[in-house]
Design a protein around this motif. Sequence first.
Motif, PDB file in Angstrom:
ATOM      1  N   LEU A 183       0.815  -1.205   0.000  1.00 32.01           N
ATOM      2  CA  LEU A 183       0.000   0.000   0.000  1.00 32.01           C
ATOM      3  C   LEU A 183       0.856   1.265   0.000  1.00 32.01           C
ATOM      4  O   LEU A 183       2.038   1.237   0.349  1.00 32.01           O
ATOM      5  CB  LEU A 183      -0.900   0.030   1.242  1.00 32.01           C
ATOM      6  CG  LEU A 183      -1.823  -1.178   1.464  1.00 32.01           C
ATOM      7  CD1 LEU A 183      -2.478  -1.080   2.836  1.00 32.01           C
ATOM      8  CD2 LEU A 183      -2.870  -1.256   0.366  1.00 32.01           C
ATOM      9  N   THR A 184       0.211   2.367  -0.357  1.00 32.24           N
ATOM     10  CA  THR A 184       0.754   3.708  -0.172  1.00 32.24           C
ATOM     11  C   THR A 184      -0.284   4.507   0.596  1.00 32.24           C
ATOM     12  O   THR A 184      -1.480   4.451   0.273  1.00 32.24           O
ATOM     13  CB  THR A 184       1.050   4.388  -1.512  1.00 32.24           C
ATOM     14  OG1 THR A 184       2.095   3.670  -2.184  1.00 32.24           O
ATOM     15  CG2 THR A 184       1.489   5.831  -1.316  1.00 32.24           C
ATOM     16  N   TYR A 185       0.174   5.242   1.617  1.00 25.94           N
ATOM     17  CA  TYR A 185      -0.767   6.029   2.410  1.00 25.94           C
ATOM     18  C   TYR A 185      -0.273   7.461   2.522  1.00 25.94           C
ATOM     19  O   TYR A 185       0.884   7.705   2.880  1.00 25.94           O
ATOM     20  CB  TYR A 185      -0.927   5.438   3.809  1.00 25.94           C
ATOM     21  CG  TYR A 185      -1.909   6.221   4.658  1.00 25.94           C
ATOM     22  CD1 TYR A 185      -3.265   6.265   4.317  1.00 25.94           C
ATOM     23  CD2 TYR A 185      -1.479   6.934   5.771  1.00 25.94           C
ATOM     24  CE1 TYR A 185      -4.163   7.004   5.085  1.00 25.94           C
ATOM     25  CE2 TYR A 185      -2.369   7.663   6.540  1.00 25.94           C
ATOM     26  CZ  TYR A 185      -3.712   7.700   6.192  1.00 25.94           C
ATOM     27  OH  TYR A 185      -4.593   8.431   6.936  1.00 25.94           O
ATOM     28  N   GLN A 186      -1.175   8.406   2.229  1.00 24.78           N
ATOM     29  CA  GLN A 186      -0.891   9.830   2.342  1.00 24.78           C
ATOM     30  C   GLN A 186      -1.683  10.402   3.516  1.00 24.78           C
ATOM     31  O   GLN A 186      -2.898  10.570   3.442  1.00 24.78           O
ATOM     32  CB  GLN A 186      -1.266  10.552   1.040  1.00 24.78           C
ATOM     33  CG  GLN A 186      -1.147  12.058   1.080  1.00 24.78           C
ATOM     34  CD  GLN A 186       0.214  12.560   1.520  1.00 24.78           C
ATOM     35  OE1 GLN A 186       0.410  12.821   2.720  1.00 24.78           O
ATOM     36  NE2 GLN A 186       1.153  12.653   0.585  1.00 24.78           N
ATOM     37  N   ASP A 244       2.664 -10.487   4.730  1.00 27.18           N
ATOM     38  CA  ASP A 244       3.648  -9.479   4.379  1.00 27.18           C
ATOM     39  C   ASP A 244       2.905  -8.165   4.256  1.00 27.18           C
ATOM     40  O   ASP A 244       1.929  -8.057   3.498  1.00 27.18           O
ATOM     41  CB  ASP A 244       4.348  -9.800   3.055  1.00 27.18           C
ATOM     42  CG  ASP A 244       5.443 -10.829   3.224  1.00 27.18           C
ATOM     43  OD1 ASP A 244       6.376 -10.578   4.009  1.00 27.18           O
ATOM     44  OD2 ASP A 244       5.374 -11.890   2.576  1.00 27.18           O
ATOM     45  N   VAL A 245       3.335  -7.161   5.008  1.00 26.68           N
ATOM     46  CA  VAL A 245       2.704  -5.843   4.986  1.00 26.68           C
ATOM     47  C   VAL A 245       3.762  -4.831   4.586  1.00 26.68           C
ATOM     48  O   VAL A 245       4.755  -4.641   5.304  1.00 26.68           O
ATOM     49  CB  VAL A 245       2.103  -5.479   6.355  1.00 26.68           C
ATOM     50  CG1 VAL A 245       1.530  -4.060   6.338  1.00 26.68           C
ATOM     51  CG2 VAL A 245       1.018  -6.484   6.739  1.00 26.68           C
ATOM     52  N   SER A 246       3.567  -4.193   3.437  1.00 22.22           N
ATOM     53  CA  SER A 246       4.512  -3.223   2.904  1.00 22.22           C
ATOM     54  C   SER A 246       3.762  -1.923   2.654  1.00 22.22           C
ATOM     55  O   SER A 246       2.848  -1.881   1.824  1.00 22.22           O
ATOM     56  CB  SER A 246       5.123  -3.763   1.601  1.00 22.22           C
ATOM     57  OG  SER A 246       5.806  -2.753   0.902  1.00 22.22           O
ATOM     58  N   VAL A 247       4.135  -0.865   3.387  1.00 19.90           N
ATOM     59  CA  VAL A 247       3.394   0.391   3.297  1.00 19.90           C
ATOM     60  C   VAL A 247       4.362   1.545   3.066  1.00 19.90           C
ATOM     61  O   VAL A 247       5.312   1.752   3.836  1.00 19.90           O
ATOM     62  CB  VAL A 247       2.567   0.652   4.573  1.00 19.90           C
ATOM     63  CG1 VAL A 247       1.763   1.946   4.434  1.00 19.90           C
ATOM     64  CG2 VAL A 247       1.624  -0.522   4.841  1.00 19.90           C
TER      65      VAL A 247
END
Length: 506
Positions: free
Chosen positions: A58-61, A182-185
């Motif tokens: 994910l990408t979080y702003q 697997d959590v990639s942020v």
Amino acid sequence: MRRTVRGTSTAALAAVAATLLTSVAAAAPGPGAPSVGDPYYPNAGNGGYDVSHYDIRLTYQPTTDVLSGTTTITATTTQELSRFNLDFGLRVSSVLVNNVAATFSANAAGDGELVVTPARPLAKGAPVTVVVAYNDRPSTVKINGFTSWVKTADGALAVNEPEIASWWYPSNDHPTDKATFDVSVEVPDSVVALSNGTLVRTTKNRTGWTRWWWRSTQPQATYLTSLEVGKFEVNRQTTPDGKPFVTAYGADLGDSLGAAKASVERTPEINEFLATQFGPYPFEAQGGVVTTAIGFALENQTRPVYGARGFIAGSNASLVAHENAHQWFGDSVAVGRWSDIWLNEGFATYAQYLWSEHVGEGTAAELAQYVYDSKPADDPFWQVLPGDPGADRQFDAAVYDRGAAAVHALRSQVGDEKFFQILKTWQATKKGGTGRIEDFTALAERIAPGRPVRQLLKVWLYTPGKPFAGPNGPTARVAATAEPKSYKAIRAALDNHVRTHLHEHE
């Protein structure tokens, strides 16, 4: 060889045809169930498949609260499937099933159901890979009328029980379907992204952004998978036995920072003690996160999250003992149904009593007896049934306090040797899976034959009213003429945990 049917009546032929048609119809692939049938949460989980791994990228702003990316799910079908459900509430842009575009309906009724119809039916026992792409603002998404996502001034938290996954990744959202993760942020450089397990690495692929990679290698329930984004002081160490130990403290803890550190940094010491009571620590990493964004604490696997107010009066190792006891009772061995919550909270609360005794601040017998003596027989407290409290009272104080007293009553009945043998056997035989109260009762009966274990637990867990005999037994009752010196501290931590461990929307 070709067989010829002779002299068969029209009615008989019709019957044969009907049988054949019925068999064909019965063999046709069907939809997976939209839930696992948990009475407390009718929409929770799904049927027709078993997940083995989630890869969440994910990408979080934080400034816009926009969360975007993909979750890849690897699973195995448990039946022939014409369609299946995932639990998810965010806006979905595409779904691939085994690399082929599938049709889908996302949260159409506001119930958090993502209904997926693959281009071709799926065979029973077949591996399946599902890729869900999405983009949304989680704080604006409501499922069944509420949101579990917490937007903060500098980030967000995905921390709640029993439901949180649906606000940040699609899943089979029930403890009975555990998986590895697997959590990639990716987040702006000014903040960090925390999750469970081991921090594998951080990477930079563009100016101003950093990606945080976390891996959980042991089976993990969906609600225990967390995400914390914000300004944190992150400390990376190792435990005495070599496990990664990651702690994080919100930048706005103020005067509570010292007390929080004095508590959470003792996690390896506390877990070393708990291992003597329950068996070896079950996971690959340890840690904790402290934040002002929530008012409760939750036992997220390998890395519990603590609301800062748990440390407002000073250090609170008892609370740390409670949440880390859940690593055994609730995380490694999860509830088979949410009505089995006593297996989580009763034993985690009792771990506080054990820790109190360990550090010389009041024995487990004193604390259990105080709970019993402090509530008169006509107190509504005794009407709550820890063994099946109902969804609206799942985190009632009685589940914790009466539940812990029930644990001590069992200990008094079977004796210390058998009691701790029961606890360690439960963990050894159920590790990585789930359990029901009935399973625990049966195990206790096997280890302590001839003792009235079933009757005792029936009274303490399932019978309204104050048990006639206290938790130390009718002939071994401890006179509680004064409050044990540790009890005020334990009560403060426990009250904080119970009072705010409810759903956010409640």
